[in-house]
Design a protein around this motif. Sequence first.
Motif, PDB file in Angstrom:
ATOM      1  N   GLU A 141       0.039 -11.033  -3.878  1.00  0.00           N
ATOM      2  CA  GLU A 141       0.876 -10.569  -4.979  1.00  0.00           C
ATOM      3  C   GLU A 141       0.237  -9.330  -5.609  1.00  0.00           C
ATOM      4  O   GLU A 141      -0.977  -9.202  -5.658  1.00  0.00           O
ATOM      5  CB  GLU A 141       1.022 -11.677  -6.021  1.00  0.00           C
ATOM      6  CG  GLU A 141       1.664 -12.936  -5.457  1.00  0.00           C
ATOM      7  CD  GLU A 141       1.447 -14.161  -6.337  1.00  0.00           C
ATOM      8  OE1 GLU A 141       0.914 -14.019  -7.460  1.00  0.00           O
ATOM      9  OE2 GLU A 141       1.812 -15.255  -5.885  1.00  0.00           O
ATOM     10  N   THR A 142       1.069  -8.438  -6.112  1.00  0.00           N
ATOM     11  CA  THR A 142       0.586  -7.197  -6.710  1.00  0.00           C
ATOM     12  C   THR A 142       0.175  -7.427  -8.155  1.00  0.00           C
ATOM     13  O   THR A 142       0.943  -7.947  -8.955  1.00  0.00           O
ATOM     14  CB  THR A 142       1.674  -6.109  -6.660  1.00  0.00           C
ATOM     15  OG1 THR A 142       2.068  -5.927  -5.301  1.00  0.00           O
ATOM     16  CG2 THR A 142       1.181  -4.794  -7.235  1.00  0.00           C
ATOM     17  N   ALA A 143      -1.039  -7.015  -8.483  1.00  0.00           N
ATOM     18  CA  ALA A 143      -1.510  -7.054  -9.871  1.00  0.00           C
ATOM     19  C   ALA A 143      -1.477  -5.649 -10.458  1.00  0.00           C
ATOM     20  O   ALA A 143      -1.002  -5.444 -11.578  1.00  0.00           O
ATOM     21  CB  ALA A 143      -2.924  -7.619  -9.939  1.00  0.00           C
ATOM     22  N   ILE A 144      -1.986  -4.677  -9.704  1.00  0.00           N
ATOM     23  CA  ILE A 144      -1.981  -3.268 -10.102  1.00  0.00           C
ATOM     24  C   ILE A 144      -1.662  -2.453  -8.868  1.00  0.00           C
ATOM     25  O   ILE A 144      -2.230  -2.688  -7.790  1.00  0.00           O
ATOM     26  CB  ILE A 144      -3.359  -2.828 -10.646  1.00  0.00           C
ATOM     27  CG1 ILE A 144      -3.752  -3.629 -11.875  1.00  0.00           C
ATOM     28  CG2 ILE A 144      -3.371  -1.334 -10.960  1.00  0.00           C
ATOM     29  CD1 ILE A 144      -5.190  -3.400 -12.328  1.00  0.00           C
ATOM     30  N   ASP A 145      -0.776  -1.478  -9.000  1.00  0.00           N
ATOM     31  CA  ASP A 145      -0.485  -0.591  -7.882  1.00  0.00           C
ATOM     32  C   ASP A 145      -0.137   0.781  -8.433  1.00  0.00           C
ATOM     33  O   ASP A 145       1.016   1.070  -8.753  1.00  0.00           O
ATOM     34  CB  ASP A 145       0.641  -1.145  -7.019  1.00  0.00           C
ATOM     35  CG  ASP A 145       0.755  -0.404  -5.688  1.00  0.00           C
ATOM     36  OD1 ASP A 145       0.019   0.581  -5.482  1.00  0.00           O
ATOM     37  OD2 ASP A 145       1.580  -0.821  -4.856  1.00  0.00           O
ATOM     38  N   THR A 146      -1.150   1.614  -8.580  1.00  0.00           N
ATOM     39  CA  THR A 146      -0.975   2.985  -9.050  1.00  0.00           C
ATOM     40  C   THR A 146      -1.606   3.907  -8.017  1.00  0.00           C
ATOM     41  O   THR A 146      -2.231   3.460  -7.054  1.00  0.00           O
ATOM     42  CB  THR A 146      -1.661   3.200 -10.420  1.00  0.00           C
ATOM     43  OG1 THR A 146      -3.081   3.092 -10.250  1.00  0.00           O
ATOM     44  CG2 THR A 146      -1.183   2.177 -11.442  1.00  0.00           C
ATOM     45  N   ALA A 147      -1.480   5.210  -8.256  1.00  0.00           N
ATOM     46  CA  ALA A 147      -2.073   6.174  -7.330  1.00  0.00           C
ATOM     47  C   ALA A 147      -3.588   6.021  -7.279  1.00  0.00           C
ATOM     48  O   ALA A 147      -4.215   6.217  -6.236  1.00  0.00           O
ATOM     49  CB  ALA A 147      -1.697   7.588  -7.749  1.00  0.00           C
TER      50      ALA A 147
END
Length: 198
Positions: A114-120
Amino acid sequence: MLRSLLLASCVTLTLPVAARAQTGATDLASLIECRGDIAGLTALAPALEDPLKAVALGWQPLPQANMFMTEYRLASPIRVFGRGTDHIAFTGSSVMAILDLPDPRPLASELGLETAIDTAAKAMFGKELRSEESRDAESGQVLIESVVLNVSNVSSHPGKTLVGCSYSLDLPEDAPDTDTDAPAPEGAPPPAPGGQPR
């Protein structure tokens, strides 16, 4: 009260040593792939506290590139999730492999996380794989052992992906908070200030 964050470990690397733990018998790949348990992680405490014991296991201590991580180069590579590495790290109650993968997203997708943080700049994924209730033999206290798989990147290691497992031993959510100064159950990583690798 013993509480641990599920996706990021925020405890120091001071794991109590179980009297019966055998450091040499611990399977790193199993621990990293969340097939181990907190006792297996605790068994590594002597090597993490004493560089000579780490060297005796074939681990070469590496310079600390990230203030939250203790890193080692292994004498023999291990395979985790089908990928080879000779670079491992510990942070809080987590043990991780450092892989030569510039983007953690494909591995996280492959593992169904599962995604917790997804930034550049930052990507962090995780999933609780196991949560088991047990009773401490001495105190009778009910404890929850949680095992969480994590995949992330970290700014101190560009072009790398961290994959590993966090092990925690906590009081149940609904447990009364009657004695916050009570000693931690044997084998439980103590809560302490700290943070996740950045």
